[in-house]
Design a protein around this motif. Structure first.
Motif, PDB file in Angstrom:
ATOM      1  N   SER A 237       0.989  -1.384   0.079  1.00 55.17           N
ATOM      2  CA  SER A 237      -0.108  -0.227   0.144  1.00 55.17           C
ATOM      3  C   SER A 237       0.919   1.148  -0.047  1.00 55.17           C
ATOM      4  CB  SER A 237      -0.874  -0.086   1.120  1.00 55.17           C
ATOM      5  OG  SER A 237      -0.253   0.014   2.337  1.00 55.17           O
ATOM      6  N   PHE A 238       1.975   1.287   0.578  1.00 54.17           N
ATOM      7  CA  PHE A 238       3.090   2.420   0.492  1.00 54.17           C
ATOM      8  C   PHE A 238       3.210   2.875  -0.912  1.00 54.17           C
ATOM      9  CE2 PHE A 238       7.070   4.385   0.957  1.00 54.17           C
ATOM     10  CZ  PHE A 238       6.998   5.347   1.823  1.00 54.17           C
ATOM     11  N   SER A 239       3.870   1.936  -1.700  1.00 56.49           N
ATOM     12  CA  SER A 239       4.137   2.173  -3.059  1.00 56.49           C
ATOM     13  C   SER A 239       2.794   2.580  -3.824  1.00 56.49           C
ATOM     14  CB  SER A 239       5.201   1.448  -3.775  1.00 56.49           C
ATOM     15  OG  SER A 239       4.568   0.111  -3.590  1.00 56.49           O
ATOM     16  N   TRP A 240       1.803   1.860  -3.563  1.00 58.39           N
ATOM     17  CA  TRP A 240       0.668   2.329  -4.253  1.00 58.39           C
ATOM     18  C   TRP A 240       0.127   3.421  -4.171  1.00 58.39           C
ATOM     19  CZ3 TRP A 240      -4.277   4.559  -3.862  1.00 58.39           C
ATOM     20  CH2 TRP A 240      -5.091   4.264  -4.780  1.00 58.39           C
ATOM     21  N   TRP A 241       0.501   4.369  -2.828  1.00 61.46           N
ATOM     22  CA  TRP A 241       0.175   5.886  -2.596  1.00 61.46           C
ATOM     23  C   TRP A 241       1.220   6.543  -3.392  1.00 61.46           C
ATOM     24  CZ3 TRP A 241      -4.211   7.724  -1.549  1.00 61.46           C
ATOM     25  CH2 TRP A 241      -5.124   7.047  -0.950  1.00 61.46           C
ATOM     26  N   GLY A 242       2.613   5.936  -3.534  1.00 64.72           N
ATOM     27  CA  GLY A 242       3.515   6.899  -4.369  1.00 64.72           C
ATOM     28  C   GLY A 242       3.066   6.774  -5.882  1.00 64.72           C
ATOM     29  N   ALA A 243       2.428   5.938  -6.234  1.00 65.35           N
ATOM     30  CA  ALA A 243       1.930   5.911  -7.638  1.00 65.35           C
ATOM     31  C   ALA A 243       0.661   6.790  -7.783  1.00 65.35           C
ATOM     32  CB  ALA A 243       1.590   4.505  -8.016  1.00 65.35           C
ATOM     33  N   TRP A 244      -0.143   6.510  -6.879  1.00 65.93           N
ATOM     34  CA  TRP A 244      -1.697   7.397  -6.916  1.00 65.93           C
ATOM     35  C   TRP A 244      -1.331   8.959  -6.855  1.00 65.93           C
ATOM     36  CZ3 TRP A 244      -4.902  10.546  -4.102  1.00 65.93           C
ATOM     37  CH2 TRP A 244      -6.171  10.797  -4.675  1.00 65.93           C
ATOM     38  N   LEU A 245      -0.202   9.606  -5.877  1.00 70.53           N
ATOM     39  CA  LEU A 245      -0.026  10.695  -5.753  1.00 70.53           C
ATOM     40  C   LEU A 245       0.772  11.430  -6.864  1.00 70.53           C
ATOM     41  CD1 LEU A 245       0.675  10.669  -1.857  1.00 70.53           C
ATOM     42  CD2 LEU A 245      -1.436  11.648  -2.825  1.00 70.53           C
ATOM     43  N   ASN A 246       1.290  10.523  -7.899  1.00 70.06           N
ATOM     44  CA  ASN A 246       2.022  11.110  -8.938  1.00 70.06           C
ATOM     45  C   ASN A 246       1.129  11.651  -9.771  1.00 70.06           C
ATOM     46  OD1 ASN A 246       3.660  11.438 -11.125  1.00 70.06           O
ATOM     47  ND2 ASN A 246       3.799   9.347 -11.751  1.00 70.06           N
ATOM     48  N   GLU A 247       1.224  12.997 -10.125  1.00 70.98           N
ATOM     49  CA  GLU A 247       0.471  13.919 -11.095  1.00 70.98           C
ATOM     50  C   GLU A 247       1.153  14.154 -12.220  1.00 70.98           C
ATOM     51  OE1 GLU A 247      -2.085  16.650  -8.846  1.00 70.98           O
ATOM     52  OE2 GLU A 247      -0.672  16.784  -7.424  1.00 70.98           O
ATOM     53  N   TYR A 248       2.279  13.555 -12.649  1.00 77.48           N
ATOM     54  CA  TYR A 248       2.726  13.755 -14.022  1.00 77.48           C
ATOM     55  C   TYR A 248       1.736  13.290 -15.069  1.00 77.48           C
ATOM     56  CZ  TYR A 248       6.103  13.490 -17.987  1.00 77.48           C
ATOM     57  OH  TYR A 248       6.773  13.613 -19.173  1.00 77.48           O
ATOM     58  N   PRO A 249       1.687  14.130 -16.226  1.00 77.96           N
ATOM     59  CA  PRO A 249       0.556  13.924 -16.929  1.00 77.96           C
ATOM     60  C   PRO A 249       0.600  12.676 -17.980  1.00 77.96           C
ATOM     61  CG  PRO A 249       1.340  16.200 -17.262  1.00 77.96           C
ATOM     62  CD  PRO A 249       2.319  15.559 -16.608  1.00 77.96           C
ATOM     63  N   GLY A 250       1.805  12.270 -18.049  1.00 81.42           N
ATOM     64  CA  GLY A 250       1.949  11.015 -19.114  1.00 81.42           C
ATOM     65  C   GLY A 250       2.299   9.746 -18.265  1.00 81.42           C
ATOM     66  N   ARG A 251       2.046   9.837 -16.871  1.00 84.41           N
ATOM     67  CA  ARG A 251       2.615   8.882 -16.107  1.00 84.41           C
ATOM     68  C   ARG A 251       2.131   7.418 -16.613  1.00 84.41           C
ATOM     69  NH1 ARG A 251      -0.954   8.041 -10.648  1.00 84.41           N
ATOM     70  NH2 ARG A 251      -3.062   7.466 -11.461  1.00 84.41           N
ATOM     71  N   GLU A 252       3.051   6.279 -16.207  1.00 90.53           N
ATOM     72  CA  GLU A 252       2.543   4.907 -16.315  1.00 90.53           C
ATOM     73  C   GLU A 252       3.037   4.190 -14.970  1.00 90.53           C
ATOM     74  OE1 GLU A 252       3.308   2.601 -20.112  1.00 90.53           O
ATOM     75  OE2 GLU A 252       4.454   4.331 -20.746  1.00 90.53           O
ATOM     76  N   VAL A 253       1.986   3.242 -14.826  1.00 89.60           N
ATOM     77  CA  VAL A 253       2.384   2.679 -13.566  1.00 89.60           C
ATOM     78  C   VAL A 253       2.220   1.085 -13.933  1.00 89.60           C
ATOM     79  CG1 VAL A 253       1.253   2.139 -11.090  1.00 89.60           C
ATOM     80  CG2 VAL A 253       0.998   4.402 -12.052  1.00 89.60           C
ATOM     81  N   VAL A 254       3.074   0.364 -13.299  1.00 92.87           N
ATOM     82  CA  VAL A 254       3.093  -1.019 -13.357  1.00 92.87           C
ATOM     83  C   VAL A 254       2.809  -1.783 -11.950  1.00 92.87           C
ATOM     84  CG1 VAL A 254       4.654  -3.090 -13.925  1.00 92.87           C
ATOM     85  CG2 VAL A 254       4.565  -1.218 -15.500  1.00 92.87           C
ATOM     86  N   ALA A 255       1.969  -2.470 -11.741  1.00 93.62           N
ATOM     87  CA  ALA A 255       1.536  -3.193 -10.482  1.00 93.62           C
ATOM     88  C   ALA A 255       1.567  -4.555 -10.745  1.00 93.62           C
ATOM     89  CB  ALA A 255       0.325  -2.615 -10.389  1.00 93.62           C
ATOM     90  N   PRO A 256       1.847  -5.260  -9.374  1.00 91.28           N
ATOM     91  CA  PRO A 256       1.787  -6.937  -9.796  1.00 91.28           C
ATOM     92  C   PRO A 256       0.414  -7.339  -9.865  1.00 91.28           C
ATOM     93  CG  PRO A 256       2.187  -6.152  -7.360  1.00 91.28           C
ATOM     94  CD  PRO A 256       2.286  -4.840  -8.433  1.00 91.28           C
TER      95      PRO A 256
END
Length: 278
Positions: A237-256
């Motif tokens: 959940s810690f890195s989940w929030w790191g990704a969700w709080l990212n506001e970069y317009p073109g962000r991509e997130v890889v999750a397990p």
């Protein structure tokens, strides 16, 4: 009022707060946080004090202590009549939004669906109210200017047998696939086990590990993680929030794809559809 039981580390507390805050805003009532589930030796686990939250800590007299008949009624009553609402599983429970104050929320509430109606306010609440060092601020300004990917390895407590049986530990294959997806990027590694990670990184990647060298607190790690352009998160959940709080317009997130090792648990309501899963 809305009363939320806190348990777990910072990432868990953020989910619990976000759910409670959303319900409190829905009904225009105050939010209170119950730290009573923590044993005295766990007192340092409370982490929401480093964020701009809008809640008060609950006093002992505010915690409901139902008797036998009250427990029976609460268990059988429709959700809007319950004064204690317990999470029954890891999937989103649509009854949540039918709850009425006063209600005591007991669970982890690990789904973005619980706070989607107030996502903009939650982002404001989850800005940091602490002053970071000039070195951290300089790194935070630098990260979004490059093709950076925050990569999180969660080890530490996940390596004990009980936690491993429930969560599982992600293997090298997951990180290899994620690194291939972001081929050519600079990987910023966050971990509670830097020594192990240095020996088990995907081959040939360009990387640095600020954890333990530049950053020394969970707030610094979370802040820098959210400032990278993209994220490779752990089943955490810690890195989940790191990704969700990212506001970069073109962000991509890889999750397990497999968040839990325990049979029968899924993350279908935890990982947003826009995130890629391996």
């Amino acid at each position: 009022m809305i009363l939320v039981q806190l348990k777990g580390g910072l990432g868990n507390q953020m989910f619990q707060y976000a759910a409670g805050r959303t319900l409190a805003l829905q009904h225009d009532v105050p939010l209170f946080l119950d730290k009573g589930s923590y044993e005295p030796k766990q007192a340092g686990m409370y982490g929401l004090g480093g964020l701009h939250i809008s809640a008060s800590l609950a006093g002992e007299e505010m915690i409901p202590r139902p008797g036998f008949l009250q427990k029976a009624f609460n268990r059988l009553a429709p959700a809007p009549w319950r004064r204690i609402f317990r999470e029954t599983g890891m999937d989103f429970d649509p009854r949540f939004f039918s709850l009425r104050p006063p209600v005591y929320l007991k669970g982890y509430w690990q789904s973005w669906k619980y706070f989607e109606p107030q996502a903009a306010q939650i982002r404001k609440d989850f800005t940091f109210n602490i002053e970071f060092s000039p070195a951290i601020m300089a790194k935070a300004a630098e990260l979004p200017q490059q093709d950076t990917v925050a990569m999180h390895y969660r080890r530490g407590d996940y390596t004990n047998s009980e936690a491993a049986a429930f969560h599982g530990i992600l293997g090298p294959d997951y990180y290899e696939k994620a690194a291939q997806h972001f081929n050519g990027a600079k990987f910023i590694i966050f971990t509670n086990d830097p020594a192990w990670v240095r020996s088990n990184l995907p081959a040939g990647i360009d990387y640095e590990i600020p954890s333990g060298s530049l950053s020394h607190t969970q707030y610094e790690d979370l802040f820098l993680m959210s400032r990278c352009r993209h994220q490779v998160i752990a089943n955490s959940s810690f890195s989940w929030w790191g990704a969700w709080l990212n506001e970069y317009p073109g962000r991509e997130v890889v999750a397990p794809r497999h968040w839990f090792a325990k049979e029968g648990l899924t993350a279908k309501d935890l990982v947003p559809d826009s995130w890629r899963q391996y």
